[in-house]
Design an enzyme around this catalytic site. Sequence first.
Site, PDB file in Angstrom:
ATOM      1  N   SER A 212       0.730  -1.209  -0.002  1.00 31.58           N
ATOM      2  CA  SER A 212      -0.023  -0.151  -0.111  1.00 31.58           C
ATOM      3  C   SER A 212       0.745   1.157  -0.064  1.00 31.58           C
ATOM      4  O   SER A 212       2.050   1.108   0.520  1.00 31.58           O
ATOM      5  CB  SER A 212      -0.939   0.136   1.375  1.00 31.58           C
ATOM      6  OG  SER A 212      -1.286   1.244   1.372  1.00 31.58           O
TER       7      SER A 212
ATOM      8  N   TYR B 109      -0.671  -0.375   9.998  1.00 33.22           N
ATOM      9  CA  TYR B 109      -0.934  -1.032   8.687  1.00 33.22           C
ATOM     10  C   TYR B 109       0.147  -0.716   7.540  1.00 33.22           C
ATOM     11  O   TYR B 109       0.517  -1.662   7.062  1.00 33.22           O
ATOM     12  CB  TYR B 109      -2.226  -0.516   8.307  1.00 33.22           C
ATOM     13  CG  TYR B 109      -2.546  -0.893   6.727  1.00 33.22           C
ATOM     14  CD1 TYR B 109      -2.996  -1.955   6.526  1.00 33.22           C
ATOM     15  CD2 TYR B 109      -2.549   0.038   5.589  1.00 33.22           C
ATOM     16  CE1 TYR B 109      -3.450  -2.626   5.140  1.00 33.22           C
ATOM     17  CE2 TYR B 109      -2.787  -0.428   4.494  1.00 33.22           C
ATOM     18  CZ  TYR B 109      -3.463  -1.732   4.403  1.00 33.22           C
ATOM     19  OH  TYR B 109      -3.713  -1.843   2.840  1.00 33.22           O
TER      20      TYR B 109
ATOM     21  N   LYS C  91       2.574  -3.723   6.128  1.00 27.19           N
ATOM     22  CA  LYS C  91       2.961  -3.845   4.781  1.00 27.19           C
ATOM     23  C   LYS C  91       4.267  -3.682   4.302  1.00 27.19           C
ATOM     24  O   LYS C  91       5.060  -4.194   3.551  1.00 27.19           O
ATOM     25  CB  LYS C  91       2.019  -2.734   3.853  1.00 27.19           C
ATOM     26  CG  LYS C  91       0.607  -3.140   3.869  1.00 27.19           C
ATOM     27  CD  LYS C  91       0.335  -4.401   3.043  1.00 27.19           C
ATOM     28  CE  LYS C  91      -1.224  -4.643   3.022  1.00 27.19           C
ATOM     29  NZ  LYS C  91      -1.603  -5.945   2.558  1.00 27.19           N
TER      30      LYS C  91
END
Lengths: 321, 321
Positions: free
Chosen positions: B122, B146, B150
């Site tokens: 992402s 997050y 990633k």
Amino acid sequence: MNILIIGGGGVVGQKLAASLATRGLLRGQPISRLVLADVVDPAPLAAPFEVQTTTCDIADPASVASVVTQDTQVIYLLAAIVSAHAEEDFEAGWRINMMGTLNVLERARTLGTKPVVIFTSSIAVYGGEVPDPIVDHTFLNPQTSYGAQKAVGELLINDYSRKGFVDGRGFRLPTISVRPGKPNRAASSFMSSILREPLNGQEAICPVDDDFPHYYLSPRKCVENLIKGAEIPEADLGQNRCMMMPGRMWTIRQLIDAMTAVAGPEPARLIKWEAQPDIQRIVKGWRFDMRPEKAIKLGLEADDSFEDNIRYYLEDDKPAP
Amino acid sequence: MNILIIGGGGVVGQKLAASLATRGLLRGQPISRLVLADVVDPAPLAAPFEVQTTTCDIADPASVASVVTQDTQVIYLLAAIVSAHAEEDFEAGWRINMMGTLNVLERARTLGTKPVVIFTSSIAVYGGEVPDPIVDHTFLNPQTSYGAQKAVGELLINDYSRKGFVDGRGFRLPTISVRPGKPNRAASSFMSSILREPLNGQEAICPVDDDFPHYYLSPRKCVENLIKGAEIPEADLGQNRCMMMPGRMWTIRQLIDAMTAVAGPEPARLIKWEAQPDIQRIVKGWRFDMRPEKAIKLGLEADDSFEDNIRYYLEDDKPAP
């Protein structure tokens, strides 16, 4: 101040412990206890405060819980499977270097005590298609498992710190030279051996050409930086708590010339030149053109000359004849 | 060609499956089986080849072993705990997004089959003190759990690929808009809601100002890029198998103007403006000035205009009245 050194039996851990014993203070507070933990029981230490030595397997959460306790205020996380070893034993590298780091951070999170955690990363996080010079915002593109595991450790340190579970700081160590003791399983081991063994009157093998450039720091300066690293105010760390530790680039020839300048021409004659493709394949992927601006701004320092590194070895480490 | 989509019940997973059903081929070979795995049993799919749907918890190695089998040749690893959810539930984020990725890679390593693994990273890996524009060698400096998870996934994909255990490729997805279906727990969820709901005749809330810039890609182009991503020759990936997926920067105002250009003035009147500091805190740390040169060179594409994104939604996804 209660301090834990995980990897307290290693070269840097032992020197750091000795320096803390001399100082008696860290982060402006008197040291009350120092725990040295390692896979084998670390050598004890004379100090003006309590020193405990203990074994710890960081891959085992219960073992981590036995050394990271409610009153642990500062954790030096120096333990690692080193580069050539992690390249040979893929599972052990990820288990110790990634999961071990995670276990320490998870233990701190569970305790809720927000200890200061000083994590030793490595310049092995750099590699591949990134342009020189390496600056503070250069992509971490490791080309070894060891480098990848250290880069993961940095991400963990940053996220656990951002959430307030620890006050983490990470430093990408240059190759430490002259490293005392025996060769280890780091691919960079020869970068100390070719100086240390000749200074001790023994032969050593150099597996690369004498124009091989690399980025170095003495153990003495490394320890000074690790102590400063614990003392940087948290607010000064910004949005990335991991940074290069300053070092300097020298070629193998410059290392040997520095040894000759300090110790005369005899040691250099004990170096045998023998190309080793396995070692070359690892170390030639490493980077050496580094600009550690953030760390320098925060007060960390490189050596002034490699002659200093040689002198530090003779003063601090050379075994008595 | 046996394909597994982990996250096969999600918006991208379902669209990818439908596209594979239409194509019938991947990497130049006829598709013989497609397995759609997700935490809840994915919707089935009509296709000219065998389609299985199954549940899978990627945090559980045994569950991963049940879907990644000896004959799995291509794995799309799309499953994740999304941004705002991972920010709220720290443990779930690391368990699913890091350990889940590790479990898939470890399963592949144990099998020894070297599957192609397409990993969706992402643009949330970017943040903090890195200069604009974001280029291929910009430091990954995530400011959310997050994003950190990633970034760890990318390091894992690269190291498992370097060792030959998988043929991995990672793509940092722009925010996908117009995303069909219901809002999810991604902080970026509103970047579709403010278009999708009004296009469906419903009100929506915009939690940021209309000059908020961000980096977008349509679901249709995302799926095309994921298929191309599986087909890039391994040798062309170089020393870093993870890269930005191309997108384009637009402001909220430009999104709304595009909607008005395609669908008339009514939908925009259904947007309510209501600042949400929690969402703003996450999304304002994200970056939008991206130069995905590597991916473009490898044939991946952005949308030509946001009007296209609106049209794709109307053509592909708008529920029948």
